[in-house]
Design a protein around this motif. Structure first.
Motif, PDB file in Angstrom:
ATOM      1  N   ILE A 269      -1.309  46.277  45.200  1.00 26.70           N
ATOM      2  CA  ILE A 269      -1.372  44.959  45.754  1.00 26.70           C
ATOM      3  C   ILE A 269      -1.585  45.033  47.230  1.00 26.70           C
ATOM      4  CG2 ILE A 269      -0.213  42.680  45.895  1.00 26.70           C
ATOM      5  CD1 ILE A 269       1.342  43.130  43.503  1.00 26.70           C
ATOM      6  N   PRO A 270      -2.506  44.516  48.126  1.00 23.68           N
ATOM      7  CA  PRO A 270      -2.401  44.587  49.405  1.00 23.68           C
ATOM      8  C   PRO A 270      -1.284  44.164  50.050  1.00 23.68           C
ATOM      9  CG  PRO A 270      -4.553  43.532  48.279  1.00 23.68           C
ATOM     10  CD  PRO A 270      -3.510  43.659  47.277  1.00 23.68           C
ATOM     11  N   ASP A 271      -1.214  44.747  51.266  1.00 22.85           N
ATOM     12  CA  ASP A 271       0.292  44.767  52.023  1.00 22.85           C
ATOM     13  C   ASP A 271       0.362  43.441  52.533  1.00 22.85           C
ATOM     14  OD1 ASP A 271       2.635  46.094  53.478  1.00 22.85           O
ATOM     15  OD2 ASP A 271       1.476  45.128  55.026  1.00 22.85           O
ATOM     16  N   VAL A 272      -0.708  42.682  52.924  1.00 23.36           N
ATOM     17  CA  VAL A 272      -0.758  41.305  53.276  1.00 23.36           C
ATOM     18  C   VAL A 272      -0.019  40.449  52.448  1.00 23.36           C
ATOM     19  CG1 VAL A 272      -2.975  40.466  52.623  1.00 23.36           C
ATOM     20  CG2 VAL A 272      -1.729  39.484  54.552  1.00 23.36           C
ATOM     21  N   ILE A 273      -0.150  40.539  51.111  1.00 22.14           N
ATOM     22  CA  ILE A 273       0.534  39.866  50.125  1.00 22.14           C
ATOM     23  C   ILE A 273       1.940  40.449  49.666  1.00 22.14           C
ATOM     24  CG2 ILE A 273       0.151  39.289  47.605  1.00 22.14           C
ATOM     25  CD1 ILE A 273      -2.765  39.899  48.089  1.00 22.14           C
ATOM     26  N   THR A 274       2.248  41.604  49.644  1.00 21.68           N
ATOM     27  CA  THR A 274       3.311  42.172  49.319  1.00 21.68           C
ATOM     28  C   THR A 274       4.461  41.917  50.337  1.00 21.68           C
ATOM     29  OG1 THR A 274       2.926  44.378  49.988  1.00 21.68           O
ATOM     30  CG2 THR A 274       2.715  43.931  47.720  1.00 21.68           C
ATOM     31  N   SER A 275       3.890  41.921  51.604  1.00 21.72           N
ATOM     32  CA  SER A 275       4.796  41.810  52.724  1.00 21.72           C
ATOM     33  C   SER A 275       5.242  40.085  52.879  1.00 21.72           C
ATOM     34  CB  SER A 275       4.007  41.856  54.116  1.00 21.72           C
ATOM     35  OG  SER A 275       3.861  43.076  54.281  1.00 21.72           O
ATOM     36  N   ALA A 276       4.549  39.127  52.354  1.00 19.11           N
ATOM     37  CA  ALA A 276       4.964  37.761  52.062  1.00 19.11           C
ATOM     38  C   ALA A 276       5.772  37.867  50.967  1.00 19.11           C
ATOM     39  CB  ALA A 276       3.869  36.886  51.896  1.00 19.11           C
ATOM     40  N   MET A 277       5.817  38.468  50.022  1.00 23.30           N
ATOM     41  CA  MET A 277       6.565  38.408  48.982  1.00 23.30           C
ATOM     42  C   MET A 277       8.150  38.897  49.283  1.00 23.30           C
ATOM     43  SD  MET A 277       4.915  39.082  45.508  1.00 23.30           S
ATOM     44  CE  MET A 277       3.832  40.318  45.868  1.00 23.30           C
ATOM     45  N   ALA A 278       7.941  40.253  50.155  1.00 16.60           N
ATOM     46  CA  ALA A 278       9.166  40.622  50.605  1.00 16.60           C
ATOM     47  C   ALA A 278       9.966  39.793  51.492  1.00 16.60           C
ATOM     48  CB  ALA A 278       8.686  42.075  51.358  1.00 16.60           C
TER      49      ALA A 278
ATOM     50  N   ARG B  52       9.960  36.494  51.612  1.00 16.24           N
ATOM     51  CA  ARG B  52      10.468  35.482  50.930  1.00 16.24           C
ATOM     52  C   ARG B  52      11.622  35.982  50.125  1.00 16.24           C
ATOM     53  NH1 ARG B  52       8.369  30.622  48.954  1.00 16.24           N
ATOM     54  NH2 ARG B  52       9.953  29.560  47.911  1.00 16.24           N
ATOM     55  N   SER B  53      11.522  37.219  49.517  1.00 16.18           N
ATOM     56  CA  SER B  53      12.719  37.791  48.535  1.00 16.18           C
ATOM     57  C   SER B  53      14.114  37.745  49.518  1.00 16.18           C
ATOM     58  CB  SER B  53      12.327  39.040  48.270  1.00 16.18           C
ATOM     59  OG  SER B  53      13.325  39.779  47.483  1.00 16.18           O
ATOM     60  N   HIS B  54      13.767  38.456  50.774  1.00 17.72           N
ATOM     61  CA  HIS B  54      14.806  38.658  51.916  1.00 17.72           C
ATOM     62  C   HIS B  54      15.465  37.434  52.204  1.00 17.72           C
ATOM     63  CE1 HIS B  54      17.144  40.749  54.689  1.00 17.72           C
ATOM     64  NE2 HIS B  54      16.547  39.689  55.544  1.00 17.72           N
ATOM     65  N   ALA B  55      14.570  36.418  52.357  1.00 18.46           N
ATOM     66  CA  ALA B  55      15.220  34.965  52.885  1.00 18.46           C
ATOM     67  C   ALA B  55      16.056  34.485  51.925  1.00 18.46           C
ATOM     68  CB  ALA B  55      14.032  34.137  52.957  1.00 18.46           C
TER      69      ALA B  55
ATOM     70  N   GLY C 110      17.350  30.539  53.778  1.00 19.23           N
ATOM     71  CA  GLY C 110      16.183  30.863  53.258  1.00 19.23           C
ATOM     72  C   GLY C 110      16.273  30.705  51.491  1.00 19.23           C
ATOM     73  N   TYR C 111      17.637  30.485  51.057  1.00 17.15           N
ATOM     74  CA  TYR C 111      17.649  30.427  49.745  1.00 17.15           C
ATOM     75  C   TYR C 111      17.348  29.120  49.191  1.00 17.15           C
ATOM     76  CZ  TYR C 111      19.862  30.310  45.092  1.00 17.15           C
ATOM     77  OH  TYR C 111      19.962  30.167  43.750  1.00 17.15           O
ATOM     78  N   SER C 112      16.712  29.459  47.938  1.00  8.74           N
ATOM     79  CA  SER C 112      16.468  28.168  47.031  1.00  8.74           C
ATOM     80  C   SER C 112      16.294  28.403  45.701  1.00  8.74           C
ATOM     81  CB  SER C 112      14.779  27.749  47.372  1.00  8.74           C
ATOM     82  OG  SER C 112      14.150  28.879  47.118  1.00  8.74           O
ATOM     83  N   GLY C 113      16.898  27.461  44.933  1.00  5.96           N
ATOM     84  CA  GLY C 113      17.181  27.708  43.407  1.00  5.96           C
ATOM     85  C   GLY C 113      15.967  27.298  42.641  1.00  5.96           C
TER      86      GLY C 113
ATOM     87  N   ASN D 203       9.690  31.910  42.776  1.00  5.43           N
ATOM     88  CA  ASN D 203       9.374  31.449  44.063  1.00  5.43           C
ATOM     89  C   ASN D 203       8.768  32.613  44.876  1.00  5.43           C
ATOM     90  OD1 ASN D 203      11.636  32.908  44.369  1.00  5.43           O
ATOM     91  ND2 ASN D 203      13.063  31.049  44.631  1.00  5.43           N
ATOM     92  N   ILE D 204       9.200  33.917  44.698  1.00  7.44           N
ATOM     93  CA  ILE D 204       8.695  34.905  45.116  1.00  7.44           C
ATOM     94  C   ILE D 204       7.453  35.357  45.045  1.00  7.44           C
ATOM     95  CG2 ILE D 204       8.928  37.477  45.390  1.00  7.44           C
ATOM     96  CD1 ILE D 204      11.709  37.108  44.708  1.00  7.44           C
ATOM     97  N   ALA D 205       6.731  35.163  43.645  1.00  5.02           N
ATOM     98  CA  ALA D 205       5.336  35.107  43.172  1.00  5.02           C
ATOM     99  C   ALA D 205       4.631  33.901  44.078  1.00  5.02           C
ATOM    100  CB  ALA D 205       5.258  35.005  41.599  1.00  5.02           C
ATOM    101  N   GLN D 206       5.055  32.712  44.055  1.00  8.50           N
ATOM    102  CA  GLN D 206       4.548  31.892  44.837  1.00  8.50           C
ATOM    103  C   GLN D 206       4.307  32.177  46.214  1.00  8.50           C
ATOM    104  OE1 GLN D 206       4.784  27.537  43.453  1.00  8.50           O
ATOM    105  NE2 GLN D 206       6.688  28.670  42.547  1.00  8.50           N
ATOM    106  N   ALA D 207       5.201  32.971  46.711  1.00  6.23           N
ATOM    107  CA  ALA D 207       4.727  33.345  48.022  1.00  6.23           C
ATOM    108  C   ALA D 207       3.810  34.414  48.262  1.00  6.23           C
ATOM    109  CB  ALA D 207       6.177  33.937  48.701  1.00  6.23           C
ATOM    110  N   GLY D 208       3.799  35.054  47.269  1.00  2.00           N
ATOM    111  CA  GLY D 208       2.486  36.056  47.204  1.00  2.00           C
ATOM    112  C   GLY D 208       1.373  35.685  46.984  1.00  2.00           C
ATOM    113  N   GLY D 209       1.100  34.257  46.061  1.00  5.59           N
ATOM    114  CA  GLY D 209       0.129  33.368  45.872  1.00  5.59           C
ATOM    115  C   GLY D 209      -0.529  32.709  47.001  1.00  5.59           C
TER     116      GLY D 209
END
Length: 462
Positions: free
Chosen positions: A106-115, A117-120, A126-129, A349-355
């Motif tokens: 997966i291109p880095d520009v996409i995984t970076s956004a997921m990472a 969001r995940s760290h948040a 940054g937490y969301s349920g 929500n992590i996948a949606q950040a990637g999207g």
């Protein structure tokens, strides 16, 4: 219980077979590596007649519709045969060009956004349920503006999901068991299997390899892989995929205009699967909603799986326009929303950040690069089979090559290729009776593996 062989190998490696020779193809992308294997103790569990006789049974009847299904779902069956082949040839360098699973990172520009969001999620800020079952507003808006600009599709017509395949089954729940359906033949098997499970079909008819009460719209080289609609009976639901899986054929604007008119004349709903739209090279519609009147008769499903390598991340979407109404005037989207809210808690929500990152200018450029890589693989495979004298279809607008073996049984060809070259393909008959005599070769693979596979194909069929 009986104990089978204790298999132990130190690595997957080449052997003295000419088809197992290691390759030295250079590639800037991920290279093949030797993978150490653990010692595998394989135990086969077999129930004796006495055990079967004494087994406790509940009083719950099995779902009779599931009992109609023939054998296993296509791709797990292919995987089962691959696993059996590896037991037989534990040192074989097996190349998988069967199931359409992406292989490139997966291109880095996409995984970076997921990472990010995940760290948040580990912070109070940054937490969301639970999120909205229909998807995050920003992603729905980005999908509408990226893929449906000027087509009259609004943000709230779009439902974000964990993939198009999942949405196909949710749509089937909306439609229920009392509808009739038509499907391209050949086509992605999830359409037919979900219809069987829902109780929309009759029994499987072995003499014609079809289920009763399904309208199989035959798509052949002779008709350009577009059905003769004058010979298609009226059904409630029409499943249609373009670019098509498995044939790779893409419907033209004129053909889709005829399909929309056919649906309107018959009061039918089209479920349009556009999972491979970004692979389109020809000037054909990427969306059914490019066709005037489609919003009154069509639903569209799509996915990030084959664009961004999200086959494991899982993210897709379904578009249901407000203009699409049931016979009583009730909006289809409202019933789909009810099913989504009942059966689904929303995409990760992590996948949606990637999207959302996928749809940024940098993300779109990165996806086009990955798609271009797979299309180059497709070109290599097409040229290989053409050079061997085969009739080859697809490959231009989709990552699949549809190869004709006249007079041959598809599973026999699959087995021949696997046994003699250690390459996994997909038998055409697994996509419906219209696929008999064909195999599907996927272009999803590392470049060095695709080149090696083509070398083996040439050695087998030259």
């Amino acid at each position: 219980m009986s104990l089978m062989n204790n298999l132990s190998t130190s690595m997957i490696s080449s052997s003295s077979s000419t088809f197992l020779a290691p390759t030295s193809f250079n590639s800037s992308r991920t290279q093949s590596v030797s993978v150490p294997l653990k010692s595998i103790n394989i135990v086969k569990c077999v129930a004796t007649p006495q055990e079967q006789q004494n087994a406790y049974k509940t009083k719950v009847s099995r779902n009779a519709n599931i009992a109609k299904l023939q054998a296993g779902y296509l791709f797990p069956e292919v995987a089962r045969r691959r696993a059996a082949h590896l037991l037989k040839y534990p040192n074989a360098q097996v190349i998988s060009l069967g199931i359409g699973d992406t292989t490139e990172p997966i291109p880095d520009v996409i995984t970076s956004a997921m990472a990010k969001r995940s760290h948040a999620l580990s912070t109070l800020e940054g937490y969301s349920g639970y999120g909205a079952e229909q998807g995050e507003k920003a992603l729905r808006a980005a999908l509408a503006s990226t893929f449906y600009r000027n087509l009259g599709i609004e943000d709230d017509d779009i439902f974000v999901s964990d993939g198009a395949k999942c949405d196909i089954s949710r749509l089937q729940v909306v439609f229920g068991s009392n509808v009739t359906m038509a499907v391209q033949d050949p086509s992605y098997p999830a359409y037919v299997d979900s219809s069987v499970i829902m109780g929309q079909t009759g029994q499987f008819q072995k003499d014609v390899e079809k289920y009763g009460n399904i309208e199989y719209m035959r798509c052949t080289p002779e008709n350009g892989f577009f059905p003769d609609l004058s010979k298609v009976a009226r059904t409630d639901i029409i499943f249609f995929c373009s670019p098509n899986n498995p044939t790779g054929a893409a419907a033209t604007r004129e053909q889709l205009t005829r399909l929309v008119k056919f649906a309107k004349d018959n009061g039918s709903i089209i479920v349009y699967d556009s999972a491979y739209a970004m692979y389109m090279s020809d000037d054909n519609p990427r969306s059914i909603f490019e066709i005037p009147g489609a919003k009154e008769v069509a639903i569209e499903t799509a996915s990030f799986s084959k664009y961004a390598g999200f086959t494991g991340v899982r993210l897709g979407w379904t578009v249901i326009p407000k203009q699409l109404l049931f016979s009583d005037g009730f909006p289809v989207a409202k019933d789909f929303n009810r099913i989504v809210c009942t059966c689904f808690n929303g995409a990760s929500n992590i996948a949606q950040a990637g999207g959302l990152a996928c749809l940024s200018p940098e993300g779109l450029e990165a996806m086009q690069e990955v798609i271009g890589f797979y299309k180059e693989n497709t070109k290599i495979i097409v040229e290989t089979f053409n050079s061997l004298g085969f009739k080859v279809y697809g490959g231009k607008n989709a990552p699949y090559v549809w190869v004709h073996f006249p007079g041959r049984n598809s599973w026999d060809v699959f087995s021949e290729i696997l046994e003699k070259t250690h390459i996994v393909t997909t038998p055409g008959s697994g996509f419906g009776p219209g696929g008999e005599g064909f195999i599907r070769v996927s272009a999803f693979g590392h470049r060095e593996n695709v080149l090696e596979a083509c070398r083996r194909f040439k050695q087998l069929y030259n």
